[in-house]
Design a protein around this motif. Structure first.
Motif, PDB file in Angstrom:
ATOM      1  N   VAL A   1      25.764  -2.156 -23.157  1.00 44.62           N
ATOM      2  CA  VAL A   1      26.696  -2.877 -23.598  1.00 44.62           C
ATOM      3  C   VAL A   1      28.205  -2.976 -23.156  1.00 44.62           C
ATOM      4  O   VAL A   1      28.674  -3.758 -22.732  1.00 44.62           O
ATOM      5  CB  VAL A   1      26.592  -3.360 -25.143  1.00 44.62           C
ATOM      6  N   GLU A   2      28.446  -1.878 -23.207  1.00 45.78           N
ATOM      7  CA  GLU A   2      29.937  -1.600 -23.189  1.00 45.78           C
ATOM      8  C   GLU A   2      30.158  -0.921 -21.562  1.00 45.78           C
ATOM      9  O   GLU A   2      31.307  -0.425 -21.323  1.00 45.78           O
ATOM     10  CB  GLU A   2      30.698  -0.426 -24.192  1.00 45.78           C
TER      11      GLU A   2
ATOM     12  N   ARG B   1      29.856  -9.747 -23.618  1.00 45.60           N
ATOM     13  CA  ARG B   1      28.541 -10.411 -23.559  1.00 45.60           C
ATOM     14  C   ARG B   1      28.327 -10.491 -25.099  1.00 45.60           C
ATOM     15  O   ARG B   1      29.149 -10.207 -25.891  1.00 45.60           O
ATOM     16  CB  ARG B   1      27.573  -9.270 -23.016  1.00 45.60           C
ATOM     17  N   GLU B   2      27.055 -11.199 -25.301  1.00 46.18           N
ATOM     18  CA  GLU B   2      27.030 -11.716 -26.490  1.00 46.18           C
ATOM     19  C   GLU B   2      27.038 -10.644 -27.828  1.00 46.18           C
ATOM     20  O   GLU B   2      27.533 -10.767 -28.951  1.00 46.18           O
ATOM     21  CB  GLU B   2      25.355 -12.206 -26.486  1.00 46.18           C
ATOM     22  N   GLU B   3      26.343  -9.383 -27.377  1.00 48.53           N
ATOM     23  CA  GLU B   3      26.539  -8.362 -28.249  1.00 48.53           C
ATOM     24  C   GLU B   3      28.088  -7.795 -28.872  1.00 48.53           C
ATOM     25  O   GLU B   3      28.110  -7.212 -29.733  1.00 48.53           O
ATOM     26  CB  GLU B   3      25.887  -7.235 -27.968  1.00 48.53           C
ATOM     27  N   GLN B   4      28.851  -8.080 -27.863  1.00 47.85           N
ATOM     28  CA  GLN B   4      30.326  -7.477 -28.135  1.00 47.85           C
ATOM     29  C   GLN B   4      31.261  -8.573 -28.749  1.00 47.85           C
ATOM     30  O   GLN B   4      32.249  -8.242 -29.159  1.00 47.85           O
ATOM     31  CB  GLN B   4      30.980  -7.432 -26.772  1.00 47.85           C
ATOM     32  N   PHE B   5      30.776  -9.617 -29.253  1.00 48.40           N
ATOM     33  CA  PHE B   5      31.560 -10.794 -29.539  1.00 48.40           C
ATOM     34  C   PHE B   5      32.587 -10.460 -30.665  1.00 48.40           C
ATOM     35  O   PHE B   5      33.770 -11.133 -30.471  1.00 48.40           O
ATOM     36  CB  PHE B   5      30.951 -12.149 -29.655  1.00 48.40           C
ATOM     37  N   PRO B   6      32.133 -10.136 -31.785  1.00 49.41           N
ATOM     38  CA  PRO B   6      33.436  -9.880 -32.898  1.00 49.41           C
ATOM     39  C   PRO B   6      34.589  -9.176 -32.350  1.00 49.41           C
ATOM     40  O   PRO B   6      35.743  -9.477 -32.510  1.00 49.41           O
ATOM     41  CB  PRO B   6      32.629  -9.558 -33.882  1.00 49.41           C
ATOM     42  N   THR B   7      34.308  -8.329 -31.439  1.00 46.45           N
ATOM     43  CA  THR B   7      35.536  -7.296 -31.129  1.00 46.45           C
ATOM     44  C   THR B   7      36.186  -7.775 -29.844  1.00 46.45           C
ATOM     45  O   THR B   7      37.285  -7.261 -29.564  1.00 46.45           O
ATOM     46  CB  THR B   7      34.956  -5.801 -31.108  1.00 46.45           C
TER      47      THR B   7
ATOM     48  N   ARG C   1       9.333  -0.172 -25.977  1.00 52.47           N
ATOM     49  CA  ARG C   1       8.862  -0.700 -27.435  1.00 52.47           C
ATOM     50  C   ARG C   1      10.347  -0.986 -28.172  1.00 52.47           C
ATOM     51  O   ARG C   1      10.206  -1.029 -29.427  1.00 52.47           O
ATOM     52  CB  ARG C   1       8.083   0.343 -28.090  1.00 52.47           C
ATOM     53  N   HIS C   2      11.346  -0.791 -27.413  1.00 56.83           N
ATOM     54  CA  HIS C   2      12.841  -0.716 -28.244  1.00 56.83           C
ATOM     55  C   HIS C   2      12.976  -2.572 -28.572  1.00 56.83           C
ATOM     56  O   HIS C   2      12.568  -3.137 -27.775  1.00 56.83           O
ATOM     57  CB  HIS C   2      13.805  -0.330 -27.228  1.00 56.83           C
ATOM     58  N   LEU C   3      13.825  -2.625 -29.725  1.00 62.47           N
ATOM     59  CA  LEU C   3      13.992  -3.904 -29.998  1.00 62.47           C
ATOM     60  C   LEU C   3      14.736  -4.774 -29.084  1.00 62.47           C
ATOM     61  O   LEU C   3      14.519  -5.928 -28.614  1.00 62.47           O
ATOM     62  CB  LEU C   3      14.678  -3.804 -31.513  1.00 62.47           C
ATOM     63  N   MET C   4      15.394  -3.885 -28.428  1.00 61.83           N
ATOM     64  CA  MET C   4      16.557  -4.628 -27.472  1.00 61.83           C
ATOM     65  C   MET C   4      15.740  -4.581 -26.054  1.00 61.83           C
ATOM     66  O   MET C   4      16.759  -4.913 -25.035  1.00 61.83           O
ATOM     67  CB  MET C   4      17.938  -3.960 -27.543  1.00 61.83           C
ATOM     68  N   VAL C   5      14.832  -4.291 -25.856  1.00 59.82           N
ATOM     69  CA  VAL C   5      14.265  -3.886 -24.577  1.00 59.82           C
ATOM     70  C   VAL C   5      14.236  -5.145 -23.534  1.00 59.82           C
ATOM     71  O   VAL C   5      14.752  -5.035 -22.304  1.00 59.82           O
ATOM     72  CB  VAL C   5      12.869  -3.458 -24.390  1.00 59.82           C
ATOM     73  N   TRP C   6      14.006  -6.384 -23.865  1.00 56.54           N
ATOM     74  CA  TRP C   6      14.166  -7.685 -23.016  1.00 56.54           C
ATOM     75  C   TRP C   6      15.588  -8.206 -23.161  1.00 56.54           C
ATOM     76  O   TRP C   6      15.783  -9.222 -22.487  1.00 56.54           O
ATOM     77  CB  TRP C   6      13.171  -8.564 -23.588  1.00 56.54           C
ATOM     78  N   LYS C   7      16.355  -7.688 -24.194  1.00 58.27           N
ATOM     79  CA  LYS C   7      17.611  -8.098 -24.078  1.00 58.27           C
ATOM     80  C   LYS C   7      18.909  -7.427 -23.461  1.00 58.27           C
ATOM     81  O   LYS C   7      19.618  -7.871 -22.916  1.00 58.27           O
ATOM     82  CB  LYS C   7      18.227  -8.176 -25.542  1.00 58.27           C
ATOM     83  N   ILE C   8      18.588  -6.033 -23.334  1.00 57.89           N
ATOM     84  CA  ILE C   8      19.429  -5.235 -22.733  1.00 57.89           C
ATOM     85  C   ILE C   8      18.742  -4.438 -21.589  1.00 57.89           C
ATOM     86  O   ILE C   8      19.393  -4.423 -20.275  1.00 57.89           O
ATOM     87  CB  ILE C   8      19.958  -4.275 -23.839  1.00 57.89           C
ATOM     88  N   PHE C   9      17.953  -3.497 -21.805  1.00 55.20           N
ATOM     89  CA  PHE C   9      17.443  -2.709 -20.787  1.00 55.20           C
ATOM     90  C   PHE C   9      16.823  -3.457 -19.589  1.00 55.20           C
ATOM     91  O   PHE C   9      17.132  -3.130 -18.531  1.00 55.20           O
ATOM     92  CB  PHE C   9      16.493  -1.526 -21.418  1.00 55.20           C
ATOM     93  N   ALA C  10      15.983  -4.268 -19.739  1.00 57.46           N
ATOM     94  CA  ALA C  10      15.295  -5.160 -18.811  1.00 57.46           C
ATOM     95  C   ALA C  10      16.328  -5.861 -17.907  1.00 57.46           C
ATOM     96  O   ALA C  10      16.149  -5.696 -16.564  1.00 57.46           O
ATOM     97  CB  ALA C  10      14.181  -5.968 -19.401  1.00 57.46           C
ATOM     98  N   PRO C  11      17.328  -6.670 -18.727  1.00 57.36           N
ATOM     99  CA  PRO C  11      18.332  -7.119 -17.641  1.00 57.36           C
ATOM    100  C   PRO C  11      18.982  -6.225 -16.878  1.00 57.36           C
ATOM    101  O   PRO C  11      19.301  -6.462 -15.637  1.00 57.36           O
ATOM    102  CB  PRO C  11      19.193  -7.948 -18.509  1.00 57.36           C
ATOM    103  N   ARG C  12      19.382  -5.205 -17.677  1.00 57.49           N
ATOM    104  CA  ARG C  12      20.144  -4.045 -16.884  1.00 57.49           C
ATOM    105  C   ARG C  12      19.233  -3.588 -15.646  1.00 57.49           C
ATOM    106  O   ARG C  12      19.878  -3.464 -14.570  1.00 57.49           O
ATOM    107  CB  ARG C  12      20.353  -2.852 -17.844  1.00 57.49           C
ATOM    108  N   LEU C  13      17.890  -3.567 -15.663  1.00 56.42           N
ATOM    109  CA  LEU C  13      17.080  -3.087 -14.606  1.00 56.42           C
ATOM    110  C   LEU C  13      17.276  -3.964 -13.464  1.00 56.42           C
ATOM    111  O   LEU C  13      17.532  -3.937 -12.351  1.00 56.42           O
ATOM    112  CB  LEU C  13      15.764  -2.710 -14.933  1.00 56.42           C
ATOM    113  N   LEU C  14      17.163  -5.252 -13.819  1.00 54.85           N
ATOM    114  CA  LEU C  14      17.157  -6.486 -12.938  1.00 54.85           C
ATOM    115  C   LEU C  14      18.380  -6.490 -12.024  1.00 54.85           C
ATOM    116  O   LEU C  14      18.273  -6.625 -10.704  1.00 54.85           O
ATOM    117  CB  LEU C  14      16.972  -7.814 -13.679  1.00 54.85           C
ATOM    118  N   TYR C  15      19.345  -6.548 -12.908  1.00 63.24           N
ATOM    119  CA  TYR C  15      20.612  -6.258 -12.071  1.00 63.24           C
ATOM    120  C   TYR C  15      20.839  -5.192 -11.241  1.00 63.24           C
ATOM    121  O   TYR C  15      21.320  -5.222  -9.810  1.00 63.24           O
ATOM    122  CB  TYR C  15      22.010  -6.200 -13.144  1.00 63.24           C
TER     123      TYR C  15
END
Lengths: 222, 909
Positions: free
Chosen positions: B546-547, B595-601, B872-886
């Motif tokens: 994310v960072e 990105r979405e996950e960073q928003f408050p800060t 099986r991670h909670l964030m796999v389709w949100k973070i890891f898989a997009p990272r892989l695609l990029y």
């Protein structure tokens, strides 16, 4: 590997305890008391961050006074107060610029960044002054002579930054606290290592090796 | 010599492609969406009579099956803390008013995919290849759109993910933010507040309430924490309130969309995650007659059941089968009180009608799907015969059956055995269809994943070997064999995995063993070479992904400054260049996007926004204009000073400036001119002409062997390519790209004449990543720059088949431009003080390309490993898989750039 440890003859003429060792003891004491103080404060309130402006400024002042006393009472070379002030100002500014370059926020939290830069320059000061490098510190080339203490301090600060992005949501993960803690720990650790150096000297194949000093660069002894 | 370079790179790239293909085959299972809708009049899915007026669906996120089960063990200490907290369920079950099922979800068990599953009845995978990536709106036929098009009304409250999926389906919606996983109360309080008043209103037919508290409690504390029973008791009182206000014409369904693991997470396919609870209740029910045989139902079965219950067509791409226990006609029992035997008969005929509708709908879907996409042939024929049998049986029933008069008199209905036979045949068909589709869409293929990773690891070793420069003459045939083997193994990869592994890896091993003796570890190892490995390791942590922009920036700064501590002497020139490089790198930080996950800060700078979307005060505009001017001047000076400059690029830049000025003028005066389309088109024409001219000069107008000439041509080409990126990025992000170019120039100056710098290539790789982030990108699917797709294209001409090619090209180009740029400009950097072609200079060049490719390959490996590790991670389709695609996109553009500049190099020299 040639050793630059003074020969036994020269060692006899030296005082019982060198300035460097005193600086190391002082550093170790200062760093452990900072960590202890942080621990005590952290137990009391959740805010935790003790590295505020006044705190860092007072540490810088204390270190300047210490180094002034050390150099003027135990050293042949008398150093002026103005030199210390100049050192404090220039080094803090340098560290401030470098931390901005490394990604510290430009406008937000500027007071935090200033306190951090003062803390870092305060931590480096005793070893610089005790090695006698302060006199020609403003000569650019002197950065090459970064000693163990300075290297460890900077390296600790560098490592400290790696916990900032983690999503643990702890209050101490906010800039500059982990970086400052890393610097304090690095400084304390290197002072202890330097104090233990005679005990850790290894003789191997006829060469004397000092750890960790010549792990990086040779330190210049005065 | 010439051939050797080509051999090395083509072998490596083929091997990497092979590994990646294998990996993706196991990891990314794709499914094509079909956007057809079922309708009441299309002959297949016309509906049964509706059974309930109102249905309440209460979704308790992550309600695991055993949360609902009553544990009556006498030993109190053996009862887990999360059990026995829903006494109302147990009470209703005892009164024969409710049924409890195990509700089996399909992986991936993330809420978004599950909601799609619950509403469409299909098995969504990570990539549903639909027509539109940009919005999350569900385009497939689903139960909500069927309900609204039948004139019924839906009220919704709870998790706002529903509104992303169905922005237009609800008559009233009360969404609450779902993003903050640590906030366990907001959504539930909102639902509690709105549920009772909404229930009392007469105008709804389906009421959906989605509570998130249990899920968030799981994420925050885990299921065995004392907070969990409190939360479940809250849910209990909510259910009690609903139950006490229901009438016999209402049905209540309480369900979890997925379960949770022992640590409270979900996303994968372990039993704890897929086994959710499902509880159905209606006050008018008596399940005494309906001896329920099943204890477990599939999540997709909900959709056809709801359709039958509400009397609407079954959605087009549904794969579930009707839950027979729930469509049992109790109202008949209530009204006419027939005998027990009689009611079973009526029920069976009712069942068979529902199943017939369901069977025909699924068959239609499978036929449509297999027409355009790959569907295993053998299985399809098998299903076809099953379907024919079921239809045949049903038609035989029809002849003997008299339709409507059967409700009162059972004697005229079809005999029991025939009904039973049909029901069995239909159920077999439905189960098998579901199983086949599931095996196709919803399972990771671990063998394939590990084969891919193995091939990739071996190729990394080979690559490292090439880096140490060990050339043996007899090795040349091995390289040929390697290329042929890798190519063949790509061709045959669907046949057998052993064959592929053998074909691609045998030459690698032969080569590695043959060159083993020559390796000198000291040559191999420099501290700075750890950089790509450190980054690769950091991809296993979601917060580092994310960072990542800041991590990249920090590492780049470290690589600029740390070497200065270890130098004996440094020239002033070094200091100045390093300070300048450091400054430009820091300035790039202003263009980073959040990105979405960073928003408050994290707060995105207004510098990003294009002038025509600025709504700020004057000083923001002023700041914008001045940064643009300063960066342009800096850019110009740099090129004037350090790089050969070509006048025609200025002309191209003028076109872009005119376009931007026109754009903001149109925005200010709120008008629209045709120039907005034609100026970019003019640009494209000039661009293509110049591009062809550049390539022509490369191929035919060369003074052989002169390095400076080659460098000049390459830098011209690079500037030309970057103008396209600048146009696409828009005026807001253009300075970011210019900064990346300035970085490149400074970098090449910094390392002029420095032969033995360990940090050089790692820093170059980091700068290429930094250029990506400074271009205003981030590695999440939400940050794909869709606005670049239609620069210079009007929306009206997106009719033809080729209309999608240009937008896809534009989007991918503006995303991965930085990699192409850096791969192409390796010669500028590594040959900056070489004047004539000789063996050494060529070595330098090839070494540069090898290093750059290695940097990206190691990171790609890290991404693949992280995605496989965290599948099986909670964030796999949100973070890891997009990272892989990029990362894959980066790899494609990197190899493209390397191959292109290598080819031009060979042609010129």
């Amino acid at each position: 590997m040639q050793s630059d440890w003074p020969s036994s003859k020269k060692r006899l003429s030296e005082p019982f305890i060198s300035n460097e060792s005193i600086a190391c003891i002082w550093n170790a004491f200062l760093c452990s008391s900072i960590m202890f103080w942080r621990r005590m404060r952290g137990a009391k309130d959740d805010e935790g961050n003790i590295f505020q402006f006044s705190f860092c400024f007072s540490i810088l002042l204390v270190n300047i006074i210490f180094c002034y006393v050390l150099s003027n009472f135990r050293h042949k070379e008398k150093l002026q107060v103005a030199l210390f002030l100049k050192y404090g100002f220039v080094t803090s500014t340098l560290v401030y610029i470098v931390s901005i370059l490394f990604g510290a926020p430009l406008l937000k939290d500027w007071d935090q960044t200033i306190s951090f830069s003062m803390l870092l320059s305060a931590l480096i000061l005793p070893s610089v002054a005790a090695c006698g490098k302060l006199g020609n510190f403003f000569n650019f080339s002197c950065l090459n002579l970064m000693g163990t203490n300075e290297l460890f301090t900077c390296f600790g600060a560098w490592l400290g930054a790696f916990v900032i992005p983690l999503d643990w949501d702890c209050s101490w993960q906010v800039w500059p606290e982990p970086v400052a803690v890393g610097a304090v720990l690095g400084c304390g650790l290197s002072s202890l290592l330097k104090l233990m150096r005679p005990a850790m000297t290894i003789t191997w194949a006829g060469y004397k090796m000092y750890w960790p000093t010549n792990f990086f660069v040779h330190e210049r002894h005065v | 010599m010439k051939k050797r370079n080509l051999l090395v790179f083509s072998w490596l790239i083929l091997l990497y492609a092979n590994g990646v293909m294998y990996f993706l085959q196991g990891f990314l299972l794709t499914r094509r969406e079909i956007h057809l809708k079922s309708a009441a009049f299309d002959g297949v899915s016309c509906c049964l009579e509706s059974k309930y007026e109102k249905i309440i669906i209460l979704i308790i996120d992550a309600l695991r099956y055993d949360f609902l089960v009553y544990n009556n063990s006498t030993n109190k200490s053996s009862i887990p803390i999360y059990q026995n907290n829903l006494p109302v369920v147990e009470k209703l079950l005892k009164d024969n008013h409710g049924v409890l099922y195990q509700f089996v979800a399909d992986p991936p068990t993330s809420t978004m995919q599950r909601l799609k599953g619950i509403t469409t009845g299909s098995l969504p995978t990570f990539i549903d290849v639909g027509s539109n990536f940009a919005s999350d709106e569900l385009k497939e036929d689903n139960i909500l759109s069927q309900i609204t098009s039948s004139g019924l009304n839906i009220t919704f409250m709870g998790d706002d993910t529903w509104l992303q999926l169905f922005p237009r389906s609800f008559q009233r919606a009360f969404p609450f933010p779902s993003f903050d996983v640590w906030d366990i109360h907001t959504v539930d309080r909102g639902v509690e507040q709105h549920l009772m008043p909404e229930m009392m209103k007469p105008d709804w037919n389906l009421l959906i309430a989605h509570c998130l508290g249990v899920d968030h409690t799981g994420h925050r504390y885990g299921p065995e924490h004392p907070v969990m029973p409190l939360k479940l008791k809250e849910m209990n009182s909510l259910i009690e309130k609903i139950v006490s206000n229901m009438n016999p014409q209402t049905l209540l369904l309480v369900m979890g969309d997925h379960g949770m693991t022992r640590s409270g997470d979900h996303g994968g396919d372990s039993p704890d995650e897929v086994n959710a609870g499902f509880f159905a209740y209606s006050p008018g029910w008596n399940i005494k007659f309906n001896t329920s045989r099943t204890t477990s139902i599939n999540q997709v079965d909900l959709v056809p059941t709801l359709s039958v219950l509400l009397g609407i067509p079954i959605p087009y791409s549904n794969l579930g089968s009707v839950i027979l226990d729930l469509v049992f006609p109790e109202q008949l029992w209530r009204e006419t009180r027939p005998s027990e035997e009689h009611i079973m008969k009526i029920a069976q005929s009712y069942f068979s009608e529902a199943l017939y509708l369901n069977t025909k709908q699924i068959w239609r879907y499978l036929e449509t799907y297999s027409r355009d996409s790959s569907f295993p042939k053998k299985e399809f024929e098998h299903l076809s015969s099953q379907f024919d049998r079921a239809v045949h049986l049903f038609e035989r029933l029809q002849m003997k059956q008299c339709s409507n008069s059967c409700t009162s008199d059972s004697s005229c209905c079809a005999p029991d055995e025939k009904l039973e036979e049909f029901i069995q045949a239909a159920q077999i068909f439905l189960t098998e269809a579901k199983e086949i589709c599931r095996s196709m869409w919803a399972r990771f293929d671990l063998t394939s994943i590990s084969i891919g990773l193995t091939i990739f690891t071996c190729s990394l070793f080979l690559h490292a070997n090439f880096l140490i420069e060990s050339e043996l003459n007899w090795m040349k045939p091995v390289k040929y064999f390697g290329i042929i083997g890798a190519f063949l193994s790509i061709l045959v990869h669907s046949w057998s995995s052993v064959l592929t592994l053998g074909l691609s890896l045998t030459p690698v091993f032969v080569y590695l063993v043959g060159t083993m003796r020559k390796i000198r570890l000291q040559q191999l190892f420099k501290f700075a070479y750890l950089a790509p490995f450190v980054m690769a390791a950091s991809y296993t942590s979601n917060s580092f992904v994310v960072e990542e922009p800041y991590v990249v920036h920090y590492l780049a700064q470290s690589f600029i400054w740390i070497p200065m501590f270890f130098r004996r002497q440094t020239k002033n020139r070094q200091w100045i260049l390093r300070i300048a490089l450091s400054l430009t790198t820091r300035l790039g930080l202003a263009f980073f996007r959040c990105r979405e996950e960073q928003f408050p800060t994290c707060e995105a700078h207004s510098l990003h926004r294009s002038l025509n979307s600025l709504s700020g005060t004057n000083w923001i505009v002023f700041a914008r204009v001045s940064t643009a001017l300063v960066s342009c001047i800096a850019f110009y000076l740099l090129y004037k000073r350090y790089l050969p400059f070509d006048r025609k690029n200025l002309f191209i830049a003028m076109i872009i400036w005119c376009y931007w000025i026109l754009q903001s003028a149109c925005f200010l005066t709120d008008s629209d001119t045709i120039g907005l389309v034609y100026l970019p088109r003019l640009f494209y024409i000039v661009f293509i002409v110049t591009f062809c001219h550049d390539i022509y000069t490369f191929l035919f107008d060369n003074e052989l062997g002169k390095m400076s000439n080659y460098r000049k041509k390459i830098s011209n080409l690079v500037i030309l390519l970057s103008t396209l990126a600048i146009l696409l990025a828009g005026d807001g992000l253009a300075p970011g790209i210019i900064l990346a170019l300035a970085n490149l120039v400074l970098f090449s100056q910094l390392f002029t004449g420095e032969s033995n710098c360990g940090e050089m290539w790692p820093l170059y790789g980091l700068l290429s990543l930094h250029g990506f982030f400074a271009g205003g990108h981030h590695t999440s699917l939400a940050n794909i720059p869709w606005e670049t797709a239609f620069v210079g294209l009007s929306h009206s001409d997106s009719q033809s088949e080729w209309a999608n090619v240009l937008p896809v090209l534009f989007v991918s180009y503006s995303t991965a431009f930085s990699m192409l740029l850096h791969a192409m400009s390796v010669p500028i950097v590594s040959l900056s003080n070489v004047t004539r072609k000789n063996k050494d200079s060529q070595m330098l060049l090839v070494n540069g390309w090898l290093h750059f490719l290695f940097f990206h390959a190691v990171r790609l490996f890290g991404c693949m490993g992280a995605a496989a590790l965290h599948r099986r991670h909670l964030m796999v389709w949100k973070i890891f898989a997009p990272r892989l695609l990029y990362e894959l996109l980066f790899a494609v553009y990197t190899s493209l750039g390397i191959v292109a500049s290598l080819f031009l190099f060979q042609a010129t020299m």
